[in-house]
Motif scaffolding. Structure first.
Motif, PDB file in Angstrom:
ATOM      1  N   PHE A 662       0.831  -1.205   0.000  1.00 34.70           N
ATOM      2  CA  PHE A 662       0.000   0.000   0.000  1.00 34.70           C
ATOM      3  C   PHE A 662       0.866   1.257   0.000  1.00 34.70           C
ATOM      4  CE2 PHE A 662       0.853  -1.251   4.320  1.00 34.70           C
ATOM      5  CZ  PHE A 662       1.166  -0.083   4.969  1.00 34.70           C
ATOM      6  N   ASP A 663       0.223   2.349  -0.301  1.00 39.31           N
ATOM      7  CA  ASP A 663       0.840   3.669  -0.265  1.00 39.31           C
ATOM      8  C   ASP A 663      -0.185   4.623   0.330  1.00 39.31           C
ATOM      9  OD1 ASP A 663       1.987   6.151  -0.657  1.00 39.31           O
ATOM     10  OD2 ASP A 663       2.749   5.687  -2.661  1.00 39.31           O
ATOM     11  N   LEU A 664       0.034   5.035   1.573  1.00 36.24           N
ATOM     12  CA  LEU A 664      -0.929   5.911   2.237  1.00 36.24           C
ATOM     13  C   LEU A 664      -0.989   7.285   1.590  1.00 36.24           C
ATOM     14  CD1 LEU A 664      -0.247   5.031   5.991  1.00 36.24           C
ATOM     15  CD2 LEU A 664      -2.191   4.334   4.577  1.00 36.24           C
ATOM     16  N   ARG A 665       0.096   7.708   0.970  1.00 32.66           N
ATOM     17  CA  ARG A 665       0.080   9.025   0.322  1.00 32.66           C
ATOM     18  C   ARG A 665      -0.793   9.001  -0.926  1.00 32.66           C
ATOM     19  NH1 ARG A 665       6.421   9.456  -0.199  1.00 32.66           N
ATOM     20  NH2 ARG A 665       5.970   7.299  -0.751  1.00 32.66           N
ATOM     21  N   ALA A 666      -0.753   7.904  -1.670  1.00 31.70           N
ATOM     22  CA  ALA A 666      -1.593   7.768  -2.863  1.00 31.70           C
ATOM     23  C   ALA A 666      -2.963   7.188  -2.530  1.00 31.70           C
ATOM     24  CB  ALA A 666      -0.893   6.876  -3.893  1.00 31.70           C
ATOM     25  N   ARG A 686      -8.583 -20.544  -1.446  1.00 30.44           N
ATOM     26  CA  ARG A 686      -9.242 -19.355  -0.891  1.00 30.44           C
ATOM     27  C   ARG A 686      -8.475 -18.069  -1.184  1.00 30.44           C
ATOM     28  NH1 ARG A 686     -10.126 -21.259   5.302  1.00 30.44           N
ATOM     29  NH2 ARG A 686     -10.127 -23.500   4.864  1.00 30.44           N
ATOM     30  N   SER A 687      -7.400 -18.185  -1.897  1.00 29.73           N
ATOM     31  CA  SER A 687      -6.596 -16.997  -2.180  1.00 29.73           C
ATOM     32  C   SER A 687      -7.398 -15.994  -3.020  1.00 29.73           C
ATOM     33  CB  SER A 687      -5.323 -17.389  -2.928  1.00 29.73           C
ATOM     34  OG  SER A 687      -4.552 -16.234  -3.220  1.00 29.73           O
ATOM     35  N   ARG A 688      -7.429 -14.750  -2.561  1.00 31.75           N
ATOM     36  CA  ARG A 688      -8.134 -13.692  -3.276  1.00 31.75           C
ATOM     37  C   ARG A 688      -7.337 -12.409  -3.147  1.00 31.75           C
ATOM     38  NH1 ARG A 688     -14.593 -14.099  -2.286  1.00 31.75           N
ATOM     39  NH2 ARG A 688     -14.479 -12.460  -3.837  1.00 31.75           N
ATOM     40  N   MET A 689      -7.473 -11.571  -4.156  1.00 33.68           N
ATOM     41  CA  MET A 689      -6.773 -10.294  -4.162  1.00 33.68           C
ATOM     42  C   MET A 689      -7.748  -9.188  -4.535  1.00 33.68           C
ATOM     43  SD  MET A 689      -3.073 -11.139  -5.926  1.00 33.68           S
ATOM     44  CE  MET A 689      -2.530  -9.452  -5.602  1.00 33.68           C
ATOM     45  N   THR A 690      -7.459  -8.004  -4.062  1.00 31.72           N
ATOM     46  CA  THR A 690      -8.270  -6.842  -4.424  1.00 31.72           C
ATOM     47  C   THR A 690      -7.413  -5.595  -4.322  1.00 31.72           C
ATOM     48  OG1 THR A 690     -10.378  -5.728  -4.023  1.00 31.72           O
ATOM     49  CG2 THR A 690      -9.081  -6.278  -2.102  1.00 31.72           C
ATOM     50  N   GLN A 691      -7.889  -4.532  -4.925  1.00 25.84           N
ATOM     51  CA  GLN A 691      -7.255  -3.225  -4.827  1.00 25.84           C
ATOM     52  C   GLN A 691      -8.224  -2.264  -4.174  1.00 25.84           C
ATOM     53  OE1 GLN A 691      -5.750  -1.909  -8.596  1.00 25.84           O
ATOM     54  NE2 GLN A 691      -4.294  -3.597  -8.794  1.00 25.84           N
ATOM     55  N   ILE A 692      -7.723  -1.493  -3.234  1.00 29.04           N
ATOM     56  CA  ILE A 692      -8.541  -0.561  -2.474  1.00 29.04           C
ATOM     57  C   ILE A 692      -8.033   0.849  -2.722  1.00 29.04           C
ATOM     58  CG2 ILE A 692      -9.323   0.110  -0.171  1.00 29.04           C
ATOM     59  CD1 ILE A 692      -8.769  -2.753   0.741  1.00 29.04           C
ATOM     60  N   ARG A 693      -8.941   1.749  -3.030  1.00 31.28           N
ATOM     61  CA  ARG A 693      -8.605   3.170  -3.181  1.00 31.28           C
ATOM     62  C   ARG A 693      -9.590   3.993  -2.364  1.00 31.28           C
ATOM     63  NH1 ARG A 693      -4.951   4.275  -7.168  1.00 31.28           N
ATOM     64  NH2 ARG A 693      -4.519   2.606  -8.659  1.00 31.28           N
ATOM     65  N   TRP A 694      -9.090   5.076  -1.833  1.00 35.94           N
ATOM     66  CA  TRP A 694      -9.973   5.958  -1.072  1.00 35.94           C
ATOM     67  C   TRP A 694      -9.501   7.404  -1.187  1.00 35.94           C
ATOM     68  CZ3 TRP A 694      -6.243   2.843   0.965  1.00 35.94           C
ATOM     69  CH2 TRP A 694      -5.292   3.403   1.811  1.00 35.94           C
TER      70      TRP A 694
END
Length: 694
Positions: A662-666, A686-694
């Motif tokens: 992650f990058d808290l600045r971005a 059960r392996s899963r991946m996701t991308q989170i943006r806020w």
């Protein structure tokens, strides 16, 4: 031409129409009153697309049409910008001509004592008037330019107290400030932190009592540039230190703490980890030299106060690493990498908080029958916590050296008898801490001390859960700790609720004129089953602290508790206000917990019913619930889970965090989860991946 056309005017000319000119002498032109677009109202009126007067408990339109008023939806998060402020110190765009861009701001979470009289180190300028918890007053000979003096004063009066968190620390309020007289690197680092706080202050409403500054030059970008320049100057000053000088070693360690906090403050956790790694490497090197030279007395090369502060920062970073599983080279190691791998499992590999040598656990962790002060309990817990982390690290090193194919985060079964020896020490600490925990509601206990007691207990419970679970390959074993999860949430609710009430009193002493929330908002019960606004924090501002707080324990509840109500309560508390505690960010952890809850509970018909805040909620708003949470009668008000039978997440759907990049600045995170207890190299269904943006 219609009467409506005559009011709008002639579309071809843009001016008034001939008909309107003719009638202007006979009657006054009527103009439509401009009103903001309203998106609120009860469910019935919104469906019927009619105006709702939003009366309680039923609106007039529903009464006239003899319909059952079904209530009002909560306002969208987009309409509650004060609740979603993230900590992002760097301005997000070029400085505009009319003022700074919108940024977050971490003012104080608790009331401060009155500030001391300022010495005339700089000309008077508009800085925060909030006083610190400090007894240090710099002399007028401090080598600061007038511009730097403003930021130093801001650090002294406000930022130092914020960095201390819930526990008073003379390191921030005295030692660091004294060192500014003689060490350029420390002085530049202090000014950089003061300028960084000023950057955030410009992006939000100033703290109560702060003078208003209309200087067009005084904006977020100017303060941000000062912070970066001073940070660079601090680094350059460290480069020119004499590496063989004993005093230089002390300066390097102190600078590692300050610059590591700066990096965490702006969300650069990787650089912050490098600072801590450099400091740990230097500290272990100096300890080894003292042992080699067989000097009498303590083997610590610097004073205990600095060792304690640096150790706390290292423990915070270690917990961060253990939660998110950073790759090399961002792994924090409390055991020196140069040491030989253990050939047999040591029974006392914990060592002391200031040493890597083995010593008797019984003599090292001899606790009194009861602690007399909160700080005594905190220092004892720091020693025990670091020993547990060192022990666990040693055990994993041993398992890897001896070819054990152990799953991530799980110790081999043959090592259990060694590791479980810490259980008795944790129990002994809890027993000695119990009187202090019970006393937190006494009239003579300050708000800060009350919060510190709650936070320290939360960390003890969290550590005990995670440590015992290092011997389990099943996520279902976390269900045994449901009472402890509820206790963590109950204690966090105390902290957040007290902060909100004090902030509301300070910022809006007249509730009728409060501009932070709508006065006519329907008091709908939230996930806690409350009808008040305690958990809907409208007045708490974003904050940063260099010490432990509520975020890590709530993150454990959000990701490891499968009771849907308790889990959502933890997530709601994480989102109650923007917090960054060392490297732990509340918004990132809340989003991770929310996503894991979503994928574990998908397709479970029981979860929505259990999560319905209108469904049989228990009101625990008095904060004096009779549930003890952890079975020791401490009177902690656990979060209510009486919404009906909670949905049980089966083991085959449970996941654990495998890695977070992650990058808290971005404001970006890439999250991977998978199966607990799976053998490394085996396929993970059960392996899963996701991308989170806020």
């Amino acid at each position: 031409m219609s009467s409506a056309d005559s009011i709008r005017g002639d579309p071809t000319t843009g001016g008034p129409s001939k008909s309107q000119d003719a009638d202007s002498s006979r009657k006054t032109k009527r103009a439509r009153t401009s009103r903001p677009k309203v998106k609120t109202g009860c469910h019935n009126c919104k469906q019927r697309r009619i105006k709702c007067d939003e009366k309680r408990p039923a609106c007039t339109q529903c009464i006239r049409s003899k319909k059952a008023c079904t209530g009002y939806p909560p306002p969208p998060r987009s309409a509650r910008s004060h609740e979603v402020l993230a900590i992002a110190p760097k301005p997000l765009s070029a400085p505009p001509s009319n003022g700074p861009p919108p940024l977050a701001h971490p003012p104080p979470r608790r009331a401060r004592r009155q500030p001391e009289r300022r010495d005339a180190i700089t000309p008077q300028a508009p800085v925060s008037s909030l006083g610190p918890v400090t007894m240090y007053r710099p002399s007028a000979t401090l080598p600061l330019s007038p511009h730097e003096g403003l930021y130093f004063e801001l650090f002294r009066t406000h930022t130092a107290g914020e960095l201390s968190g819930y526990f008073d620390s003379v390191f921030w309020t005295r030692t660091v400030l004294q060192e500014c007289h003689t060490e350029d690197a420390i002085r530049h680092a202090v000014v950089a932190l003061g300028a960084l706080y000023k950057t955030l202050e410009q992006s939000s409403e100033s703290p109560p009592g702060s003078p208003t500054n209309h200087d067009p030059v005084d904006n977020a970008w100017q303060h941000w540039e000062v912070a970066v320049r001073q940070y660079s100057k601090a680094i350059n000053a460290l480069v020119h230190l004499n590496s063989e000088d004993q005093r230089s070693h002390r300066v390097l360690l102190m600078a590692s703490v300050l610059l590591g906090c700066f990096d965490s403050f702006i969300g650069d956790h990787k650089q912050g980890i490098r600072q801590i790694q450099n400091g740990l490497e230097l500290l272990e090197k100096l300890r080894a030299e003292r042992r080699k030279s067989q000097l009498s007395g303590s083997e610590e090369p610097v004073e205990e106060e600095l060792v304690i502060m640096f150790t706390r920062l290292a423990i915070q970073a270690k917990s961060y690493d253990m939660a998110f599983h950073f790759p090399q080279p961002y792994v924090i190691r409390l055991i020196p990498s140069a040491s030989e791998p253990p050939q047999s499992p040591p029974s006392d590999a914990g060592g002391s908080p200031s040493s890597t040598t083995s010593s008797s656990l019984m003599s090292l962790f001899f606790f009194p029958s009861r602690f007399t002060t909160l700080m005594e309990a905190r220092h004892s817990w720091d020693r025990l916590l670091e020993a547990i982390m060192r022990f666990t690290e040693t055990m994993f090193n041993y398992a890897q050296t001896n070819g054990s194919n152990s799953p991530m985060g799980i110790l081999p079964r043959e090592l259990q008898e060694y590791g479980l020896s810490f259980r008795g020490h944790i129990d002994a600490w809890c027993e000695a801490f119990e009187p202090i925990l019970q006393s937190r509601r006494a009239p003579d206990v300050t708000h800060q001390e009350k919060a510190g007691i709650a936070v320290l207990k939360m960390f003890q419970i969290m550590t005990q859960i995670l440590y015992l679970m290092t011997f389990s390959a099943s996520e279902s074993q976390f269900d045994v700790f449901q009472p402890q999860f509820e206790t963590i949430v109950g204690l966090a609710l105390e902290v957040v609720g007290d902060e909100e009430r004090r902030a509301e009193t300070e910022r809006c002493p007249d509730p009728s004129r409060c501009r932070h929330r709508r006065q006519d908002q329907d008091p709908v019960p939230d996930v806690f089953g409350r009808y008040d606004y305690t958990t809907r924090t409208h007045h708490i501002k974003p904050s940063f602290s260099a010490d432990l707080g509520i975020v890590p324990p709530l993150f454990v509840v959000a990701t490891k508790c499968r009771n849907p109500v308790t889990r959502r309560q933890a997530i709601q508390l994480l989102r109650s206000s923007a917090r960054r505690e060392a490297m732990w960010d509340s918004e990132l952890t809340a989003r991770i917990g929310d996503w894991i809850a979503t994928i574990e509970e998908e397709g479970d018909a029981g979860v929505p019913t259990a999560m319905n805040p209108w469904h049989g909620a228990m009101d625990t708003s008095n904060g004096n619930g009779n549930g003890n949470g952890n079975g020791n009668g401490n009177g902690v008000a656990g979060a209510s889970s009486s919404y009906g039978p909670p949905a049980t997440v089966p083991e085959e759907r449970r996941v654990m965090v495998r890695a977070v990049d992650f990058d808290l600045r971005a404001r970006f995170a890439r999250l991977q989860v998978g199966t607990r207890g799976i053998t490394p190299g085996s396929p993970d269904m059960r392996s899963r991946m996701t991308q989170i943006r806020w």
